[in-house]
Design a protein around this motif. Sequence first.
Motif, PDB file in Angstrom:
ATOM      1  N   ALA A  79     -10.067   4.412  14.649  1.00  0.00           N
ATOM      2  CA  ALA A  79      -8.628   4.376  14.935  1.00  0.00           C
ATOM      3  C   ALA A  79      -7.975   5.716  14.626  1.00  0.00           C
ATOM      4  O   ALA A  79      -6.995   5.802  13.903  1.00  0.00           O
ATOM      5  CB  ALA A  79      -7.953   3.248  14.155  1.00  0.00           C
ATOM      6  N   ILE A  80      -8.517   6.769  15.220  1.00  0.00           N
ATOM      7  CA  ILE A  80      -7.949   8.105  15.032  1.00  0.00           C
ATOM      8  C   ILE A  80      -7.644   8.698  16.399  1.00  0.00           C
ATOM      9  O   ILE A  80      -8.466   8.622  17.320  1.00  0.00           O
ATOM     10  CB  ILE A  80      -8.891   9.015  14.206  1.00  0.00           C
ATOM     11  CG1 ILE A  80      -8.219  10.356  13.915  1.00  0.00           C
ATOM     12  CG2 ILE A  80     -10.225   9.196  14.881  1.00  0.00           C
ATOM     13  CD1 ILE A  80      -8.942  11.196  12.873  1.00  0.00           C
ATOM     14  N   ALA A  81      -6.466   9.242  16.541  1.00  0.00           N
ATOM     15  CA  ALA A  81      -6.041   9.833  17.809  1.00  0.00           C
ATOM     16  C   ALA A  81      -6.809  11.131  18.061  1.00  0.00           C
ATOM     17  O   ALA A  81      -7.286  11.783  17.133  1.00  0.00           O
ATOM     18  CB  ALA A  81      -4.551  10.106  17.784  1.00  0.00           C
ATOM     19  N   PHE A  82      -6.871  11.502  19.329  1.00  0.00           N
ATOM     20  CA  PHE A  82      -7.591  12.710  19.714  1.00  0.00           C
ATOM     21  C   PHE A  82      -7.012  13.944  19.031  1.00  0.00           C
ATOM     22  O   PHE A  82      -7.755  14.799  18.556  1.00  0.00           O
ATOM     23  CB  PHE A  82      -7.574  12.877  21.241  1.00  0.00           C
ATOM     24  CG  PHE A  82      -8.242  14.140  21.699  1.00  0.00           C
ATOM     25  CD1 PHE A  82      -9.626  14.235  21.714  1.00  0.00           C
ATOM     26  CD2 PHE A  82      -7.490  15.240  22.092  1.00  0.00           C
ATOM     27  CE1 PHE A  82     -10.252  15.406  22.121  1.00  0.00           C
ATOM     28  CE2 PHE A  82      -8.110  16.407  22.508  1.00  0.00           C
ATOM     29  CZ  PHE A  82      -9.490  16.493  22.517  1.00  0.00           C
ATOM     30  N   ASP A  83      -5.675  14.051  18.973  1.00  0.00           N
ATOM     31  CA  ASP A  83      -5.042  15.211  18.347  1.00  0.00           C
ATOM     32  C   ASP A  83      -5.411  15.314  16.868  1.00  0.00           C
ATOM     33  O   ASP A  83      -5.714  16.401  16.371  1.00  0.00           O
ATOM     34  CB  ASP A  83      -3.523  15.158  18.505  1.00  0.00           C
ATOM     35  CG  ASP A  83      -3.091  15.335  19.959  1.00  0.00           C
ATOM     36  OD1 ASP A  83      -3.899  15.856  20.753  1.00  0.00           O
ATOM     37  OD2 ASP A  83      -1.947  14.955  20.278  1.00  0.00           O
ATOM     38  N   ALA A  84      -5.388  14.197  16.163  1.00  0.00           N
ATOM     39  CA  ALA A  84      -5.748  14.201  14.743  1.00  0.00           C
ATOM     40  C   ALA A  84      -7.222  14.546  14.558  1.00  0.00           C
ATOM     41  O   ALA A  84      -7.590  15.307  13.651  1.00  0.00           O
ATOM     42  CB  ALA A  84      -5.437  12.846  14.117  1.00  0.00           C
ATOM     43  N   ALA A  85      -8.075  14.011  15.419  1.00  0.00           N
ATOM     44  CA  ALA A  85      -9.507  14.322  15.353  1.00  0.00           C
ATOM     45  C   ALA A  85      -9.740  15.809  15.605  1.00  0.00           C
ATOM     46  O   ALA A  85     -10.561  16.437  14.934  1.00  0.00           O
ATOM     47  CB  ALA A  85     -10.275  13.474  16.361  1.00  0.00           C
ATOM     48  N   SER A  86      -9.003  16.386  16.541  1.00  0.00           N
ATOM     49  CA  SER A  86      -9.131  17.820  16.837  1.00  0.00           C
ATOM     50  C   SER A  86      -8.687  18.660  15.651  1.00  0.00           C
ATOM     51  O   SER A  86      -9.322  19.670  15.324  1.00  0.00           O
ATOM     52  CB  SER A  86      -8.300  18.189  18.067  1.00  0.00           C
ATOM     53  OG  SER A  86      -8.835  17.588  19.213  1.00  0.00           O
ATOM     54  N   ARG A  87      -7.589  18.267  14.986  1.00  0.00           N
ATOM     55  CA  ARG A  87      -7.126  19.003  13.809  1.00  0.00           C
ATOM     56  C   ARG A  87      -8.165  18.978  12.695  1.00  0.00           C
ATOM     57  O   ARG A  87      -8.454  19.987  12.055  1.00  0.00           O
ATOM     58  CB  ARG A  87      -5.793  18.443  13.305  1.00  0.00           C
ATOM     59  CG  ARG A  87      -4.588  18.940  14.080  1.00  0.00           C
ATOM     60  CD  ARG A  87      -3.285  18.620  13.374  1.00  0.00           C
ATOM     61  NE  ARG A  87      -3.092  17.187  13.115  1.00  0.00           N
ATOM     62  CZ  ARG A  87      -2.631  16.324  14.018  1.00  0.00           C
ATOM     63  NH1 ARG A  87      -2.309  16.739  15.225  1.00  0.00           N
ATOM     64  NH2 ARG A  87      -2.478  15.053  13.713  1.00  0.00           N
ATOM     65  N   ILE A  88      -8.750  17.814  12.453  1.00  0.00           N
ATOM     66  CA  ILE A  88      -9.766  17.691  11.407  1.00  0.00           C
ATOM     67  C   ILE A  88     -10.995  18.535  11.758  1.00  0.00           C
ATOM     68  O   ILE A  88     -11.529  19.261  10.914  1.00  0.00           O
ATOM     69  CB  ILE A  88     -10.151  16.208  11.201  1.00  0.00           C
ATOM     70  CG1 ILE A  88      -8.988  15.479  10.537  1.00  0.00           C
ATOM     71  CG2 ILE A  88     -11.419  16.078  10.376  1.00  0.00           C
ATOM     72  CD1 ILE A  88      -9.161  13.981  10.452  1.00  0.00           C
ATOM     73  N   THR A  89     -11.427  18.453  13.000  1.00  0.00           N
ATOM     74  CA  THR A  89     -12.578  19.233  13.439  1.00  0.00           C
ATOM     75  C   THR A  89     -12.324  20.729  13.278  1.00  0.00           C
ATOM     76  O   THR A  89     -13.165  21.464  12.743  1.00  0.00           O
ATOM     77  CB  THR A  89     -12.921  18.911  14.905  1.00  0.00           C
ATOM     78  OG1 THR A  89     -13.259  17.525  15.000  1.00  0.00           O
ATOM     79  CG2 THR A  89     -14.071  19.742  15.415  1.00  0.00           C
TER      80      THR A  89
END
Length: 143
Positions: A79-89
């Motif tokens: 349940a993580i949005a693409f934008d949040a996943a990109s920031r973490i990556t």
Amino acid sequence: MTNDLYSVDQVAAQLGLHVRTVRNYVRDGRLKGVRIGKQYRIAREDLEALTGRRTSPASVEVEPPQRHVEVSSVVQVDAIAFDAASRITNALMASAQGRSEDDGPLRIDTIYDRERSHLKLILIGSVPATASLLKFINALLQA
């Protein structure tokens, strides 16, 4: 006649050669060796015959192997949005680039599944580097 038998590693260290070179010497017959199981053993007399000099038992030593410890971790975030996943990556990759080489090798792989909103982080590295990254990931997810 003595019964001193040396491993290929010990002979390579004594002669300053690569282990493969010593194995090839044995296989080619340049150095007499005995196969015991899957390994070759070389008698002190045969080593002396190759080098033309006496070898004392204490002079054929092998350094103990360096211990290598590596950690593999898989972190799954649902349940993580693409934008949040990109920031973490991006934050993980930036932190990996800025670390010291003394920490040892580190590998980070990330996979994002848009259909399931699922991020998978795969970390492979030394214990301290991986522990530090896991704390960093936890902080990013708490923010």
